[in-house]
Enzyme design. Sequence first.
Site, PDB file in Angstrom:
ATOM      1  N   SER A 108       0.816  -1.207   0.000  1.00 57.83           N
ATOM      2  CA  SER A 108       0.000   0.000   0.000  1.00 57.83           C
ATOM      3  C   SER A 108       0.854   1.263   0.000  1.00 57.83           C
ATOM      4  O   SER A 108       1.944   1.291   0.571  1.00 57.83           O
ATOM      5  CB  SER A 108      -0.905   0.014   1.244  1.00 57.83           C
ATOM      6  OG  SER A 108      -1.536   1.276   1.406  1.00 57.83           O
ATOM      7  N   TYR A 131      -2.157   5.534  -4.468  1.00 61.09           N
ATOM      8  CA  TYR A 131      -3.214   6.526  -4.297  1.00 61.09           C
ATOM      9  C   TYR A 131      -2.796   7.769  -5.070  1.00 61.09           C
ATOM     10  O   TYR A 131      -1.692   8.280  -4.894  1.00 61.09           O
ATOM     11  CB  TYR A 131      -3.405   6.881  -2.820  1.00 61.09           C
ATOM     12  CG  TYR A 131      -4.141   5.848  -2.023  1.00 61.09           C
ATOM     13  CD1 TYR A 131      -5.387   5.379  -2.436  1.00 61.09           C
ATOM     14  CD2 TYR A 131      -3.612   5.338  -0.837  1.00 61.09           C
ATOM     15  CE1 TYR A 131      -6.070   4.421  -1.700  1.00 61.09           C
ATOM     16  CE2 TYR A 131      -4.294   4.391  -0.092  1.00 61.09           C
ATOM     17  CZ  TYR A 131      -5.517   3.943  -0.531  1.00 61.09           C
ATOM     18  OH  TYR A 131      -6.197   3.001   0.197  1.00 61.09           O
ATOM     19  N   THR A 157      -5.603   2.743  -7.251  1.00 65.97           N
ATOM     20  CA  THR A 157      -6.893   2.770  -6.565  1.00 65.97           C
ATOM     21  C   THR A 157      -7.645   4.036  -6.956  1.00 65.97           C
ATOM     22  O   THR A 157      -7.137   5.140  -6.771  1.00 65.97           O
ATOM     23  CB  THR A 157      -6.702   2.715  -5.041  1.00 65.97           C
ATOM     24  OG1 THR A 157      -6.099   1.457  -4.706  1.00 65.97           O
ATOM     25  CG2 THR A 157      -8.037   2.829  -4.317  1.00 65.97           C
ATOM     26  N   LYS A 187      -8.076  -0.451  -9.641  1.00 67.21           N
ATOM     27  CA  LYS A 187      -8.810  -1.048  -8.526  1.00 67.21           C
ATOM     28  C   LYS A 187      -9.918  -0.113  -8.048  1.00 67.21           C
ATOM     29  O   LYS A 187      -9.684   1.072  -7.828  1.00 67.21           O
ATOM     30  CB  LYS A 187      -7.863  -1.354  -7.362  1.00 67.21           C
ATOM     31  CG  LYS A 187      -8.528  -1.989  -6.146  1.00 67.21           C
ATOM     32  CD  LYS A 187      -7.496  -2.305  -5.078  1.00 67.21           C
ATOM     33  CE  LYS A 187      -8.131  -2.956  -3.849  1.00 67.21           C
ATOM     34  NZ  LYS A 187      -8.956  -1.991  -3.076  1.00 67.21           N
ATOM     35  N   HIS A 219     -13.903  -1.266  -2.113  1.00 68.19           N
ATOM     36  CA  HIS A 219     -12.945  -0.876  -1.078  1.00 68.19           C
ATOM     37  C   HIS A 219     -13.276  -1.547   0.255  1.00 68.19           C
ATOM     38  O   HIS A 219     -13.126  -0.954   1.326  1.00 68.19           O
ATOM     39  CB  HIS A 219     -12.927   0.648  -0.913  1.00 68.19           C
ATOM     40  CG  HIS A 219     -11.566   1.186  -0.546  1.00 68.19           C
ATOM     41  ND1 HIS A 219     -10.712   1.733  -1.464  1.00 68.19           N
ATOM     42  CD2 HIS A 219     -10.909   1.256   0.648  1.00 68.19           C
ATOM     43  CE1 HIS A 219      -9.606   2.131  -0.864  1.00 68.19           C
ATOM     44  NE2 HIS A 219      -9.689   1.836   0.424  1.00 68.19           N
TER      45      HIS A 219
END
Length: 380
Positions: free
Chosen positions: A109, A132, A158, A254, A278
Amino acid sequence: MTLDSVACIEDLRRLAHRRVPADVMGYYESGSYSEETLRANLRDLANIHIRQRVLAGADNRNLTQTILGQKAHLPFALAPVGMSGLAYRDGEIAAARAAEKAGVPYTLSTLSICSIEDVAAAVTQPFWFQLYFMKDRGFVADLIARARAAKCSALVLTVDLQVLGQRHRDIHSGLTVPPRLRLRTIANTLSKPAWIANVLMGKRKSFGNVQGRIAGTEGLASYRDWIGSQFDQALSWDDVAWVREQWPGKLIIKGVLDVDDARLAAKTGASAIVVSNHGGRQLDGAVSSISMLPRIADSVGSDIEILFDGGVRSGQDVFRALALGAKSCLIGRAYLYGLCAAGEAGVSKAIDIIAKELDVTMALAGVRTIDGITPSTLEA
């Protein structure tokens, strides 16, 4: 209960709650608002019935699958989980090592505790990096460049976090993204001294991918404030095109939960999409991921690879998703429980549990290979 006596993911969850402070577990387990979508993810998977077959000659089963052109020993990958380094010391490294041993992809992440470089130095095989998209394009470009330098084999963009869905449990505890520590949380944490000692032994105590990269940020509070200001509400498909310019490798989008969005994603040049809400942590009241999977697969399954995310807690759940059109799945909370419970060994246990459940399910459904898991293996 010991790790040797663990029989299922729910057992790992119980061990996790014994070891990790309740507010930290609340952060990992919470959904947004009234958590309707979080519950729907689990409920709708459980309501799909698998067709039992007998005398089908289902010996010599093979659970391998090709994911993004690479052979994986199992038809799933480990999903990105923010701040998993708070579950166990160097948690991202522990999870990446367990995934490597199992022969499945691991996804780091953006909001990890261990950095891209930390994880790259600890494993021998490439991993995926989840991005992100933030307002600071220079920082985003730097993240992508660091992922390239670390030889990450895929970038997972994402796209469903342009604003944060409110998570009531996190508001009460102060463990928002990013966290705001409160007296209640501190008191709760002090009740788990073994967890404190373990986490304090880790390489880092903050966001590894941000630390030292942003001028004027020192310590958790300043990182918190910066990250909280960076989610970009203006995010659009044009930004996906910009990411493609920065990233020449395999791109996974995603957070797709709509057929029209899936069609647009398939036109971007991305290698795959993840059908996901999510984990029920964003738009509460949205449909479950599994309820949209067949429609999206029917629409774009021949154009782009489809991964599934949302509520997978067992090998039976993996089977259900594959039968409804996913080529592979992402496993998130299920492996996180193992990480909380016992670090790398716990993650390996979670992977092994799901793999064995999938293997037995295939046998009892009369299926030898992953490609043999089709809609016909479910009850109408």
